[in-house]
Design an enzyme around this catalytic site. Structure first.
Site, PDB file in Angstrom:
ATOM      1  N   LYS A 183      27.999 -51.418  57.938  1.00 62.70           N
ATOM      2  CA  LYS A 183      27.811 -50.709  58.109  1.00 62.70           C
ATOM      3  C   LYS A 183      27.685 -49.742  59.121  1.00 62.70           C
ATOM      4  O   LYS A 183      28.349 -49.121  59.642  1.00 62.70           O
ATOM      5  CB  LYS A 183      25.880 -50.244  57.239  1.00 62.70           C
ATOM      6  CG  LYS A 183      24.916 -48.710  57.477  1.00 62.70           C
ATOM      7  CD  LYS A 183      25.890 -47.854  56.003  1.00 62.70           C
ATOM      8  CE  LYS A 183      25.460 -47.027  56.704  1.00 62.70           C
ATOM      9  NZ  LYS A 183      25.995 -45.665  55.695  1.00 62.70           N
ATOM     10  N   ASN A 201      30.461 -46.217  60.275  1.00 62.16           N
ATOM     11  CA  ASN A 201      30.931 -45.342  61.028  1.00 62.16           C
ATOM     12  C   ASN A 201      30.017 -44.702  62.993  1.00 62.16           C
ATOM     13  O   ASN A 201      30.874 -44.266  63.051  1.00 62.16           O
ATOM     14  CB  ASN A 201      28.857 -45.186  60.425  1.00 62.16           C
ATOM     15  CG  ASN A 201      28.075 -44.274  59.555  1.00 62.16           C
ATOM     16  OD1 ASN A 201      28.888 -43.506  58.679  1.00 62.16           O
ATOM     17  ND2 ASN A 201      26.956 -44.056  59.221  1.00 62.16           N
ATOM     18  N   ARG A 227      52.209 -43.709  61.729  1.00 60.69           N
ATOM     19  CA  ARG A 227      50.741 -44.570  62.102  1.00 60.69           C
ATOM     20  C   ARG A 227      49.946 -43.458  62.479  1.00 60.69           C
ATOM     21  O   ARG A 227      49.008 -44.616  63.114  1.00 60.69           O
ATOM     22  CB  ARG A 227      51.614 -45.771  62.586  1.00 60.69           C
ATOM     23  CG  ARG A 227      52.134 -46.539  61.341  1.00 60.69           C
ATOM     24  CD  ARG A 227      52.865 -47.673  61.810  1.00 60.69           C
ATOM     25  NE  ARG A 227      53.829 -47.901  62.607  1.00 60.69           N
ATOM     26  CZ  ARG A 227      55.345 -47.165  62.250  1.00 60.69           C
ATOM     27  NH1 ARG A 227      54.772 -47.160  61.464  1.00 60.69           N
ATOM     28  NH2 ARG A 227      56.572 -47.184  63.123  1.00 60.69           N
ATOM     29  N   CYS A 269      23.740 -39.985  60.312  1.00 60.27           N
ATOM     30  CA  CYS A 269      24.334 -41.035  60.329  1.00 60.27           C
ATOM     31  C   CYS A 269      25.045 -41.275  61.460  1.00 60.27           C
ATOM     32  O   CYS A 269      24.621 -42.477  62.340  1.00 60.27           O
ATOM     33  CB  CYS A 269      24.590 -41.719  58.878  1.00 60.27           C
ATOM     34  SG  CYS A 269      23.979 -40.673  57.697  1.00 60.27           S
TER      35      CYS A 269
HETATM   36  N1  SAJ Z   1      32.921 -34.347  62.101  1.00 61.82           N
HETATM   37  C1  SAJ Z   1      33.771 -34.115  63.259  1.00 61.82           C
HETATM   38  N2  SAJ Z   1      35.905 -34.664  63.351  1.00 61.82           N
HETATM   39  C2  SAJ Z   1      35.938 -35.175  62.069  1.00 61.82           C
HETATM   40  C3  SAJ Z   1      34.711 -35.117  61.180  1.00 61.82           C
HETATM   41  C4  SAJ Z   1      33.327 -35.122  61.005  1.00 61.82           C
HETATM   42  O1  SAJ Z   1      33.623 -33.115  63.934  1.00 61.82           O
HETATM   43  O2  SAJ Z   1      37.215 -34.867  61.904  1.00 61.82           O
HETATM   44  C5  SAJ Z   1      31.528 -34.808  62.067  1.00 61.82           C
HETATM   45  C6  SAJ Z   1      30.726 -33.236  61.147  1.00 61.82           C
HETATM   46  O3  SAJ Z   1      31.446 -31.845  61.374  1.00 61.82           O
HETATM   47  C7  SAJ Z   1      29.549 -33.478  61.179  1.00 61.82           C
HETATM   48  C8  SAJ Z   1      30.070 -35.263  61.702  1.00 61.82           C
HETATM   49  O4  SAJ Z   1      31.426 -35.829  62.087  1.00 61.82           O
HETATM   50  O5  SAJ Z   1      28.926 -33.272  62.248  1.00 61.82           O
HETATM   51  C9  SAJ Z   1      29.889 -36.444  60.631  1.00 61.82           C
HETATM   52  O6  SAJ Z   1      30.295 -35.551  59.754  1.00 61.82           O
HETATM   53  P1  SAJ Z   1      30.721 -37.073  58.123  1.00 61.82           P
HETATM   54  O7  SAJ Z   1      31.779 -36.014  56.982  1.00 61.82           O
HETATM   55  O8  SAJ Z   1      31.849 -37.701  58.906  1.00 61.82           O
HETATM   56  O9  SAJ Z   1      30.035 -37.918  58.232  1.00 61.82           O
HETATM   57  P2  SAJ Z   1      28.346 -37.985  57.297  1.00 61.82           P
HETATM   58  O10 SAJ Z   1      27.530 -37.870  58.536  1.00 61.82           O
HETATM   59  O11 SAJ Z   1      28.112 -36.697  55.999  1.00 61.82           O
HETATM   60  O12 SAJ Z   1      28.486 -39.165  55.900  1.00 61.82           O
HETATM   61  C10 SAJ Z   1      28.732 -40.177  57.214  1.00 61.82           C
HETATM   62  C11 SAJ Z   1      30.208 -41.002  55.936  1.00 61.82           C
HETATM   63  N3  SAJ Z   1      30.394 -42.586  57.161  1.00 61.82           N
HETATM   64  C12 SAJ Z   1      31.690 -42.246  57.740  1.00 61.82           C
HETATM   65  O13 SAJ Z   1      32.425 -41.644  56.697  1.00 61.82           O
HETATM   66  C13 SAJ Z   1      32.435 -43.426  57.393  1.00 61.82           C
HETATM   67  C14 SAJ Z   1      29.128 -41.331  54.829  1.00 61.82           C
HETATM   68  O14 SAJ Z   1      30.576 -42.384  54.089  1.00 61.82           O
HETATM   69  C15 SAJ Z   1      28.018 -42.402  55.226  1.00 61.82           C
HETATM   70  O15 SAJ Z   1      27.682 -42.523  53.791  1.00 61.82           O
HETATM   71  C16 SAJ Z   1      27.096 -41.526  55.822  1.00 61.82           C
HETATM   72  O16 SAJ Z   1      27.317 -41.174  56.990  1.00 61.82           O
HETATM   73  C17 SAJ Z   1      25.544 -43.038  55.519  1.00 61.82           C
HETATM   74  O17 SAJ Z   1      24.909 -42.254  55.762  1.00 61.82           O
HETATM   75  O18 SAJ Z   1      25.957 -43.239  56.999  1.00 61.82           O
END
Ligand code: SAJ
Length: 406
Positions: free
Chosen positions: A204, A208, A244, A258
């Site tokens: 987990k 993240n 890649r 998270c």
């Molecule tokens: N973000 C960026 N650039 C990107 C992608 C995201 O800056 O290319 C930023 C977003 O704006 C945001 C943050 O990252 O501020 C997180 O957003 P997110 O959509 O990537 O993820 P969360 O926090 O909503 O959910 C994550 C997910 N984890 C992964 O994708 C590895 C989700 O599957 C988990 O269940 C969740 O955390 C959790 O509960 O741990």
């Protein structure tokens, strides 16, 4: 209600949807939350969080008598711990809620019961809870099934992902793993992958952290490109044409409860080894500070160029696009920071996904872009992608709203 099969401790963003899903599959669920208001809301068939389709699932489960909430646990066969694991001190995980939830059910446990932790937890937590349980109930030693199974659902798509995502399930022994797998099989369509508790806990945290590191790479590129006078969005698009290479998108930093949090669980326990993970956190935090500084510089530059103070639109407060969740939001941090340096300029704060805010006076996005001299895009909300901006505006596009829409 019949004798519940499942006790769900913690009825928040993950616990409540999971409880509703299990109840929809006709298992009796007794949900527990320390907050009596949340308990009352759920017992009325209503919800206290915003998540698509959750309202219907809870209303149905409660009205059919499969889900009931209370502030105290009762005897069941399966106990799920889905409580928060916040921080204490300087980024140290605090497992006291997991501990308290475990202590509350220890007197209820009996032979062959299944105890599962889903809360994001530092490595070793499941073993610690096993010691706590067997310390208090030595007669049950080796007779319980104890496992860790993290959730991985994306806020906004929880009801779909809960059912369809693969899950990693790690017991403290083989018997526990198998028992937990047969429990989840009842309501999950994704594949269930077996491992041990420590690996499942680390898995987990690593998922993240991996995303955090990848976003940090994109954010670092945005800083380099700003200095090198290269369009980072074009650069990433081109680099991603390599079969890649798959670089993520830069933004205002990383928010939410998270990705911006879980990496610290690794850094705090393995500080010497987790160099990249720790650095990624720093870079993503720094990116928010950098954006605020950029707005400040643009303000001063405008004043020099035009001999008057600019008006400024700050576009977005949520932690990611198209949601109303402002928790741990880098955009909110930037707005706060910019307002701290305010010096009689006019500010238009925009968040199309919420009606009002108790601190910020909100303006509609159309009015804000029309009136402002400087427009800073902090979140790539879909509404912003439709905007036609006149050429005389100073645009700070931190999240690729304009560029990615060309
Ligand atoms: N973000 C960026 N650039 C990107 C992608 C995201 O800056 O290319 C930023 C977003 O704006 C945001 C943050 O990252 O501020 C997180 O957003 P997110 O959509 O990537 O993820 P969360 O926090 O909503 O959910 C994550 C997910 N984890 C992964 O994708 C590895 C989700 O599957 C988990 O269940 C969740 O955390 C959790 O509960 O741990």
């Amino acid at each position: 209600m019949k004798q519940p099969q499942v006790v769900m401790i913690g009825l928040g963003y993950i616990g409540l949807p999971t409880a509703a899903l299990i109840a929809q599959n006709k298992s009796y669920v007794h949900g527990v939350d320390t907050n009596p208001k949340i308990v009352d809301t759920i017992n009325e068939g209503k919800i206290h969080i915003i998540e698509p389709d959750l309202d219907k699932a809870v209303a149905e489960a409660v009205s059919q008598g499969y889900l009931k909430a209370s502030t105290t646990p009762v005897v069941a066969n399966t106990y799920l711990i889905v409580v928060p694991t916040p921080f204490k001190g300087k980024n140290e995980p605090d497992i006291s809620f997991v501990e308290a939830a475990t202590k509350a059910i220890i007197p209820l446990l009996k032979e062959d019961d299944l105890y599962i932790i889903e809360s994001t937890s530092p490595v070793g937590t499941t073993e610690k809870m096993m010691d706590l349980i067997y310390g208090a109930r030595p007669e049950l030693k080796t007779k319980l099934n104890i496992a860790y199974c993290p959730e991985r659902v994306l806020p906004g798509n929880v009801m779909y992902e809960l059912v369809n995502n693969d899950r990693v399930i790690g017991g403290i022994d083989e018997k526990s793993t198998k028992k937990a797998v047969s429990f989840y099989k009842e309501f999950i369509k994704g594949d269930l992958h077996e491992t041990n508790a420590r690996t499942a806990e680390m898995c987990k945290l690593v998922e993240n952290s991996s995303r955090d590191v990848q976003i940090a790479f994109a954010n670092e590129l945005s800083l380099i490109c700003d200095k090198a006078e290269i369009d980072v969005w074009e650069l990433i698009k081109l680099a991603n044409k390599h079969p890649r290479v798959n670089i993520l998108q830069p933004g205002c930093g990383v928010g939410g409860h998270c990705i911006a949090v879980d990496p610290y669980f690794i850094v705090s326990d393995y500080p010497m080894e987790s160099q990249i993970i720790g650095k990624a956190r720093e870079i993503n935090n720094y990116k928010s500070f950098w954006c605020a500084e950029k707005i400040q510089t643009a303000k001063l530059q405008f004043e020099i160029n035009h001999g008057r103070k600019p008006s400024i639109a700050l576009m977005g407060l949520a932690f990611k696009p198209n949601i109303d969740d402002l928790r741990e939001s880098p955009a909110k941090y930037i707005v706060q920071k910019v307002l701290q340096n305010a010096n009689n300029e006019d500010y238009y704060i925009v968040e199309p996904n919420i009606e009002t805010h108790n601190v910020f006076k909100l303006t509609s996005y159309k009015e804000a872009v029309e009136k402002a001299d400087i427009i800073a895009f902090l979140v790539a909300h879909k509404e912003f992608k439709q905007l036609n901006l006149s050429k005389d505006k100073v645009v700070l596009d931190f999240c690729g709203v304009i560029i990615n829409n060309k």
